[in-house]
Scaffold this active site. Structure first.
Site, mmCIF file in Angstrom:
data_model
loop_
_atom_site.group_PDB
_atom_site.id
_atom_site.type_symbol
_atom_site.label_atom_id
_atom_site.label_comp_id
_atom_site.label_asym_id
_atom_site.label_seq_id
_atom_site.Cartn_x
_atom_site.Cartn_y
_atom_site.Cartn_z
ATOM 1 N N SER A 1 0.833 -1.200 0.000
ATOM 2 C CA SER A 1 0.000 0.000 0.000
ATOM 3 C C SER A 1 0.874 1.260 0.000
ATOM 4 O O SER A 1 1.667 1.455 -0.917
ATOM 5 C CB SER A 1 -0.961 -0.045 1.193
ATOM 6 O OG SER A 1 -1.955 0.946 1.093
ATOM 7 N N ASP B 1 -9.609 -4.382 -5.164
ATOM 8 C CA ASP B 1 -8.813 -3.355 -4.504
ATOM 9 C C ASP B 1 -9.038 -2.028 -5.212
ATOM 10 O O ASP B 1 -8.967 -1.949 -6.446
ATOM 11 C CB ASP B 1 -7.339 -3.753 -4.567
ATOM 12 C CG ASP B 1 -6.427 -2.894 -3.694
ATOM 13 O OD1 ASP B 1 -6.778 -1.738 -3.407
ATOM 14 O OD2 ASP B 1 -5.366 -3.407 -3.306
ATOM 15 N N HIS C 1 -8.028 -4.869 -0.777
ATOM 16 C CA HIS C 1 -6.821 -4.181 -0.335
ATOM 17 C C HIS C 1 -6.361 -4.830 0.974
ATOM 18 O O HIS C 1 -7.146 -5.028 1.893
ATOM 19 C CB HIS C 1 -7.098 -2.695 -0.120
ATOM 20 C CG HIS C 1 -5.859 -1.886 0.064
ATOM 21 N ND1 HIS C 1 -4.969 -1.667 -0.970
ATOM 22 C CD2 HIS C 1 -5.339 -1.264 1.154
ATOM 23 C CE1 HIS C 1 -3.962 -0.936 -0.518
ATOM 24 N NE2 HIS C 1 -4.161 -0.675 0.760
#
Length: 320
Positions: free
Chosen positions: A169, A264, A294
């Site tokens: 991320s 995601d 995610h």
């Protein structure tokens, strides 16, 4: 997952999502339902609650094998969380996620232990400064300082100067930024590989970020907007390559593995960055996981197991 054609449309079809993955996503949505937003109660309040093991997901256990050292940085001392085997085959500079706002190096111990045990790398996770208290460029500066320190000290500290880098991320974003800074500011292009896991690479927001909506599957469009606001306080040009590596000159970079799930909000970021990485004549792989949310690699199930195994295999290959 398809290795032969990463853009196989079947990977994005609804019927490609397993019953197990659907159940995991439903569990995530239910767990996050009604959870307070960090910008309402304060980032530090959320950090403290996570450190106590409170919140929608359990706290990752701490490793008895971990040690922490400090190195100098522009904003003061930077802590590096280290888990290493006796005779490392290389070093993995890890940068944690959390929207540049949440997360800590010592909450990554299971991930670092896995890579240490499966790949034989010394894992070094950076405790970089967080927004909103420390907006851009504080976090990138700390990650750059960690990379500079490793280039100078890895051989002495770990017996090897084979360096890899990666994160999840925001950590994927900061890894890409660090690779570019090391090339452009320090003339270093020696990373053996980059493990970029559902990273954010365009701070102007890719179409998938804008279109995701309000479903509480870890990361909503609103979350992305709020994390970006905290990180980019006062920044005018969000397409500056030091902020949005998608717009950088990507020539002369190391092999990269891009990992992302189809559920995601950041899926476009990996698709676009993979294409640009390849177009710049670099080696790259794109691993797409049907239905992966995610952060899916941190949840149980076959999807996460497959993704983590591929990441380990990639790191093993580039350091062999």
């Amino acid at each position: 997952m398809s290795d032969s054609n990463p853009f196989d449309p079947k990977l994005f079809a609804a019927d490609a999502i397993s019953a197990e993955t659907r159940a995991i996503n439903d569990t995530i949505i239910k767990a996050m339902d009604g959870a307070p937003d960090w910008w309402d109660i304060g980032a530090q309040t959320v950090r403290d609650a996570r450190a106590r093991g409170e919140g929608p997901f359990p706290l990752a256990p701490k490793s008895h094998r971990a040690r922490t050292i400090e190195i100098p940085g522009k904003g003061g001392k930077i802590a590096l969380r280290i888990i290493a085997p006796d005779n490392p085959k290389g070093v993995y500079l890890h940068i944690h996620g959390g929207g540049w706002t949440l997360g800590t190096a010592d909450q990554q111990d299971p991930l670092l232990e896995r890579i240490t045990d499966n790949v034989g790398l010394a894992c070094v996770s950076v405790e970089y400064r967080l927004a909103p208290e420390h907006p851009y460029p504080a976090g990138p500066d700390d990650c750059e300082a960690a990379a500079v320190w490793l280039v100078a000290n890895a051989k002495k500290e770990f017996g090897t100067d084979k360096l890899t880098i990666g994160g999840e991320s925001a950590g994927g974003h900061l890894s890409a930024v660090t690779i570019l800074r090391m090339r452009d500011r320090h003339g270093y292009t020696g990373f053996k590989g980059a493990n970029l896991v559902f990273g954010a690479f365009d701070m102007t927001m890719t179409p998938s970020q804008r279109a995701f909506g309000n479903e509480r599957l870890i990361l909503r469009t609103l979350d992305i907007e709020k994390f970006s606001e905290a990180f980019l306080q006062g920044v005018k040009d969000k397409r500056d390559p030091d902020l949005s590596p998608l717009y950088a000159d990507l020539k002369g970079l190391c092999p990269a593995l891009f990992t992302v799930g189809t559920r995601d909000a950041l899926v476009d970021d990996s698709l676009f960055m993979y294409a640009r990485w390849i177009a710049a004549c670099n080696e790259a792989e794109l691993a797409i996981y049907p239905g992966g949310a995610h952060g899916f690699v941190a949840f149980p199930g076959a999807l996460a197991a497959a993704a983590n195994a591929k990441c380990d295999e990639f790191l093993k290959r580039v350091t062999s």
